[in-house]
Structures are given as structure tokens and as C-alpha cells.
Design an enzyme around this catalytic site. Structure first.
Site, PDB file in Angstrom:
ATOM      1  N   SER A   1       2.198  -8.459  -3.899  1.00  0.00           N
ATOM      2  CA  SER A   1       1.041  -8.332  -4.170  1.00  0.00           C
ATOM      3  C   SER A   1       0.120  -9.422  -4.333  1.00  0.00           C
ATOM      4  O   SER A   1       0.406  -9.978  -5.516  1.00  0.00           O
ATOM      5  CB  SER A   1       0.501  -6.998  -5.038  1.00  0.00           C
ATOM      6  OG  SER A   1      -0.728  -7.434  -5.387  1.00  0.00           O
TER       7      SER A   1
ATOM      8  N   HIS B   1       1.336  -7.487   0.670  1.00  0.00           N
ATOM      9  CA  HIS B   1       0.628  -6.371   0.177  1.00  0.00           C
ATOM     10  C   HIS B   1      -0.777  -7.069  -0.445  1.00  0.00           C
ATOM     11  O   HIS B   1      -0.790  -7.867  -1.273  1.00  0.00           O
ATOM     12  CB  HIS B   1       1.400  -5.768  -0.996  1.00  0.00           C
ATOM     13  CG  HIS B   1       0.694  -4.470  -1.554  1.00  0.00           C
ATOM     14  ND1 HIS B   1       0.696  -3.288  -0.912  1.00  0.00           N
ATOM     15  CD2 HIS B   1      -0.266  -4.283  -2.560  1.00  0.00           C
ATOM     16  CE1 HIS B   1       0.114  -2.475  -1.519  1.00  0.00           C
ATOM     17  NE2 HIS B   1      -0.387  -2.965  -2.570  1.00  0.00           N
TER      18      HIS B   1
ATOM     19  N   ASP C   1      -4.718  -6.089  -1.979  1.00  0.00           N
ATOM     20  CA  ASP C   1      -5.391  -4.972  -2.511  1.00  0.00           C
ATOM     21  C   ASP C   1      -6.685  -4.903  -2.368  1.00  0.00           C
ATOM     22  O   ASP C   1      -7.313  -6.298  -2.977  1.00  0.00           O
ATOM     23  CB  ASP C   1      -4.805  -4.977  -3.684  1.00  0.00           C
ATOM     24  CG  ASP C   1      -3.560  -4.632  -4.300  1.00  0.00           C
ATOM     25  OD1 ASP C   1      -3.251  -3.421  -3.825  1.00  0.00           O
ATOM     26  OD2 ASP C   1      -2.728  -5.334  -4.628  1.00  0.00           O
TER      27      ASP C   1
ATOM     28  N   MET D   1     -10.455  -3.842  -3.306  1.00  0.00           N
ATOM     29  CA  MET D   1     -11.227  -2.829  -4.305  1.00  0.00           C
ATOM     30  C   MET D   1     -12.679  -3.010  -4.074  1.00  0.00           C
ATOM     31  O   MET D   1     -13.141  -4.205  -4.107  1.00  0.00           O
ATOM     32  CB  MET D   1     -10.617  -3.336  -5.982  1.00  0.00           C
ATOM     33  CG  MET D   1      -9.202  -3.076  -5.745  1.00  0.00           C
ATOM     34  SD  MET D   1      -8.704  -3.810  -7.526  1.00  0.00           S
ATOM     35  CE  MET D   1      -6.829  -4.014  -7.391  1.00  0.00           C
TER      36      MET D   1
ATOM     37  N   HIS E   1      -3.815  -2.190   1.238  1.00  0.00           N
ATOM     38  CA  HIS E   1      -3.986  -1.192   0.279  1.00  0.00           C
ATOM     39  C   HIS E   1      -5.517  -1.170  -0.032  1.00  0.00           C
ATOM     40  O   HIS E   1      -6.184  -1.859  -0.733  1.00  0.00           O
ATOM     41  CB  HIS E   1      -3.187  -1.120  -0.883  1.00  0.00           C
ATOM     42  CG  HIS E   1      -3.293  -0.345  -2.127  1.00  0.00           C
ATOM     43  ND1 HIS E   1      -2.859  -0.517  -3.244  1.00  0.00           N
ATOM     44  CD2 HIS E   1      -3.942   1.030  -1.821  1.00  0.00           C
ATOM     45  CE1 HIS E   1      -2.908   0.448  -3.815  1.00  0.00           C
ATOM     46  NE2 HIS E   1      -3.604   1.461  -3.119  1.00  0.00           N
TER      47      HIS E   1
ATOM     48  N   MET F   1      -8.583   0.363  -1.829  1.00  0.00           N
ATOM     49  CA  MET F   1      -8.999   1.139  -3.035  1.00  0.00           C
ATOM     50  C   MET F   1     -10.397   1.243  -2.934  1.00  0.00           C
ATOM     51  O   MET F   1     -11.201   0.546  -3.789  1.00  0.00           O
ATOM     52  CB  MET F   1      -8.355   0.603  -4.216  1.00  0.00           C
ATOM     53  CG  MET F   1      -6.862   0.831  -4.223  1.00  0.00           C
ATOM     54  SD  MET F   1      -6.253  -0.306  -5.649  1.00  0.00           S
ATOM     55  CE  MET F   1      -5.756  -1.561  -4.446  1.00  0.00           C
TER      56      MET F   1
ATOM     57  N   MET G   1       1.219   5.530  -6.497  1.00  0.00           N
ATOM     58  CA  MET G   1       0.530   4.671  -7.601  1.00  0.00           C
ATOM     59  C   MET G   1       1.500   4.831  -8.927  1.00  0.00           C
ATOM     60  O   MET G   1       1.556   5.989  -9.455  1.00  0.00           O
ATOM     61  CB  MET G   1      -0.765   4.778  -7.682  1.00  0.00           C
ATOM     62  CG  MET G   1      -1.667   4.411  -6.498  1.00  0.00           C
ATOM     63  SD  MET G   1      -1.498   2.724  -6.055  1.00  0.00           S
ATOM     64  CE  MET G   1      -1.776   1.650  -7.490  1.00  0.00           C
TER      65      MET G   1
ATOM     66  N   GLY H   1      -6.651  -0.448  -9.703  1.00  0.00           N
ATOM     67  CA  GLY H   1      -7.625  -1.393 -10.194  1.00  0.00           C
ATOM     68  C   GLY H   1      -7.367  -2.618 -10.704  1.00  0.00           C
ATOM     69  O   GLY H   1      -8.046  -3.567 -10.654  1.00  0.00           O
TER      70      GLY H   1
ATOM     71  N   GLY I   1      -3.719  -5.427 -11.749  1.00  0.00           N
ATOM     72  CA  GLY I   1      -2.488  -5.672 -11.829  1.00  0.00           C
ATOM     73  C   GLY I   1      -1.966  -5.871 -13.207  1.00  0.00           C
ATOM     74  O   GLY I   1      -3.001  -6.006 -14.163  1.00  0.00           O
ATOM     75  N   GLY I   2      -0.985  -5.982 -13.538  1.00  0.00           N
ATOM     76  CA  GLY I   2      -0.412  -6.203 -14.812  1.00  0.00           C
ATOM     77  C   GLY I   2      -0.412  -5.077 -15.908  1.00  0.00           C
ATOM     78  O   GLY I   2      -0.249  -5.346 -17.062  1.00  0.00           O
TER      79      GLY I   2
ATOM     80  N   ASP J   1       3.864   1.224  -6.204  1.00  0.00           N
ATOM     81  CA  ASP J   1       2.976   0.126  -6.431  1.00  0.00           C
ATOM     82  C   ASP J   1       2.498   0.048  -7.848  1.00  0.00           C
ATOM     83  O   ASP J   1       1.636   1.254  -8.143  1.00  0.00           O
ATOM     84  CB  ASP J   1       1.658   0.368  -5.578  1.00  0.00           C
ATOM     85  CG  ASP J   1       0.634  -0.680  -5.533  1.00  0.00           C
ATOM     86  OD1 ASP J   1       1.051  -1.988  -6.185  1.00  0.00           O
ATOM     87  OD2 ASP J   1      -0.226  -0.679  -4.669  1.00  0.00           O
ATOM     88  N   GLY J   2       2.722  -0.644  -8.632  1.00  0.00           N
ATOM     89  CA  GLY J   2       2.429  -0.784 -10.156  1.00  0.00           C
ATOM     90  C   GLY J   2       3.310  -0.915 -11.195  1.00  0.00           C
ATOM     91  O   GLY J   2       4.212  -0.078 -11.271  1.00  0.00           O
TER      92      GLY J   2
ATOM     93  N   GLY K   1       3.197  -7.608  -8.219  1.00  0.00           N
ATOM     94  CA  GLY K   1       2.343  -8.546  -8.086  1.00  0.00           C
ATOM     95  C   GLY K   1       2.753  -9.728  -9.435  1.00  0.00           C
ATOM     96  O   GLY K   1       3.410 -10.560  -9.245  1.00  0.00           O
ATOM     97  N   SER K   2       2.335  -9.213 -10.472  1.00  0.00           N
ATOM     98  CA  SER K   2       2.471  -9.967 -11.479  1.00  0.00           C
ATOM     99  C   SER K   2       4.064 -10.363 -11.753  1.00  0.00           C
ATOM    100  O   SER K   2       4.285 -11.657 -12.264  1.00  0.00           O
ATOM    101  CB  SER K   2       2.239  -9.250 -13.006  1.00  0.00           C
ATOM    102  OG  SER K   2       1.128  -8.320 -12.841  1.00  0.00           O
TER     103      SER K   2
HETATM  104  C1  DX5 Z   1      -3.181  -1.985  -8.317  1.00  0.00           C
HETATM  105  C2  DX5 Z   1      -2.594  -2.557  -7.039  1.00  0.00           C
HETATM  106  C3  DX5 Z   1      -1.277  -3.065  -7.123  1.00  0.00           C
HETATM  107  C4  DX5 Z   1      -1.033  -4.500  -8.069  1.00  0.00           C
HETATM  108  C5  DX5 Z   1       0.196  -4.486  -8.709  1.00  0.00           C
HETATM  109  O1  DX5 Z   1      -4.211  -1.319  -8.451  1.00  0.00           O
HETATM  110  O2  DX5 Z   1      -2.666  -1.506  -6.267  1.00  0.00           O
HETATM  111  O3  DX5 Z   1      -0.960  -3.393  -5.809  1.00  0.00           O
HETATM  112  O4  DX5 Z   1      -1.616  -5.512  -7.510  1.00  0.00           O
HETATM  113  O5  DX5 Z   1       0.197  -5.368  -9.819  1.00  0.00           O
HETATM  114  P1  DX5 Z   1       1.456  -5.414 -10.668  1.00  0.00           P
HETATM  115  O6  DX5 Z   1       2.642  -5.333  -9.730  1.00  0.00           O
HETATM  116  O7  DX5 Z   1       1.067  -6.694 -11.427  1.00  0.00           O
HETATM  117  O8  DX5 Z   1       1.396  -4.089 -11.556  1.00  0.00           O
HETATM  118 ZN    ZN Z   2      -1.651  -2.140  -4.164  1.00  0.00          ZN
END
Ligand code: DX5
Ligand code: ZN
Length: 217
Positions: A8, A33, A35, A37, A66, A68, A137, A142, A144-145, A175-176, A197-198
């Protein structure tokens, strides 16, 4: 089918996106990926079409977008135009989900549906055959991390069972909060695609981290 890894870019260095795109191109990752928002469906604002268009200039792998956002139907053609290959909308944001999925497919993109942690997978059963990807999810969308929500395993197992019973090829994406701590168990439960992501971008060697996630048996 081996599982897929979708880094991500929410956790990437936005001032140096080209280099992070090239890192992903040259890694064992399968998809980008991305995101999106809107500050309405989720409390955060990330990026939109111009940034995806810029990423698409450098990316050599499919763009897994993705959304959101509220009322995603307004922008399906725009996301196609900037390079989306897979377009995922939220169940909770689509009162006419069947129509939305058909609209995505008519633009020749794969159609994904994301479910918030509290949304039961059974709600998708009537239209599962129309969906290419279900994004479960494993955090509240909303940011990351965040920490992985353990109840996700049960949702994966239940959904996998239905997909297998119906002999569908719908992929399950998680995801997450994905990391090397839970990746193996997620795959065992039935996940097909891991978004991270993180865990990837905050690691000292993202290429190696991707390689390790991809190599899990
Ligand atoms: C959260 C996003 C994820 C996010 C995941 O709302 O949809 O894709 O980037 O990040 P990590 O892997 O850091 O939880
Ligand atoms: Zn995502």
C-alpha cells in the site's frame, strides 16, 4: 495459485513516489495497492486521480485501487482513465452495489468490494459470483499503521468456505495491520492477497520485506 502481495503506497514517501514505484516494479510484489480517501466515508483524506495517474506512468504492475469514498459511482470512469485495473468500492458506501459492480466491469476493470470489520460476509452471498475480489478490512479504514483486528480470521474462513462451495474464483484480500507476525495464519485461513503498508515501507529493506511476505508457504 500462489498468494499475491500488494504494497500500500499510503505508507510510501510521497515526495519520492517514482523511486517507491520502481522499488515495487523490481520486487516480488504483484500489485500496487492505492488507497483513496475522501474525508467523508473515512475521517482521513489521502490522494485521488492526479496522483494515481502519476503512479501509473511508472508502475509496471496492476493498480489495485481501494476507494474509501462516498458515492463511488460518480468516479468509475475517471479511475479507469488514470489506470486502475482493479477497482474496489465499500459495501457500506453503495446502496446499489450490483449496479456499481456492473459499471466497474463495463469499464473493463476487475470489481472488488471491501467490507468494514463490523460488516458480515454473509451480506455478499447474493452477488458473490459477480465480484472478482473481496477486500476484508482488518482495521477500521482511514489510516495506515493500525493494529490488526483478530476477528478477521473467522471472516476469512467463512468466506473461503462459501467461495469454495460455489466453485468461484473470487479472491480474498486482507487489508490493514498485515505483517510477518500474521501473514502465515492469514494465508492458512484462506487469504489470497495480502496488502501491507507500514510493515513494508517502514522496514529497513522494503524489497526484502516483500520477498519474505511472498515466500511464505
Ligand atoms: C487503511 C488502508 C490500508 C492501509 C494499510 O484504510 O485501506 O490499505 O494502507 O496500512 P497498514 O498495512 O499500515 O495497516
Ligand atoms: Zn486499502
Amino acid at each position: 495459485m500462489p498468494h499475491l502481495i500488494a504494497p500500500s503506497l499510503l505508507a510510501a514517501d510521497f515526495s519520492n513516489l517514482q523511486s517507491d514505484c520502481e522499488m515495487i516494479n523490481n520486487s516480488d510484489a504483484d500489485w500496487f495497492h492505492l488507497d483513496v480517501m475522501d474525508g467523508m466515508f473515512v475521517p482521513n483524506i489521502s490522494f485521488g486521480m492526479p496522483v494515481i495517474k502519476a503512479i501509473n506512468k511508472h508502475a509496471t504492475k496492476p493498480l489495485d485501487v481501494h476507494l474509501m469514498i462516498e458515492k463511488p459511482d460518480r468516479y468509475i470512469k475517471d479511475f479507469k482513465a488514470v489506470g486502475a485495473n482493479i477497482l474496489t468500492v465499500h459495501y457500506e458506501a453503495c446502496p446499489h452495489l450490483h449496479r456499481t459492480i456492473q459499471a466497474i466491469k463495463s469499464e473493463e476493470m476487475k470489481a472488488g468490494v471491501a467490507l468494514n470489520p463490523h460488516t458480515p460476509i454473509e451480506l455478499l452471498e447474493p452477488i458473490l459470483e459477480d465480484i472478482d475480489l473481496v477486500c476484508l478490512m482488518s482495521v477500521n479504514p482511514g489510516f495506515g499503521g493500525q493494529s490488526f483486528i483478530e476477528g478477521t480470521y473467522r471472516k476469512i474462513e467463512k468466506l473461503k468456505k462459501i467461495i469454495t462451495q460455489k466453485k468461484l474464483s473470487t479472491k480474498i484480500e486482507i487489508d490493514g495491520g498485515v505483517s510477518s507476525k500474521n501473514a502465515k495464519a492469514l494465508l492458512k485461513a484462506g487469504a489470497d492477497v495480502l496488502v501491507a503498508g507500514s510493515f513494508i515501507f517502514k522496514s529497513t529493506n522494503p524489497t526484502q520485506t516483500i520477498k519474505e511476505l511472498k515466500a511464505i508457504q
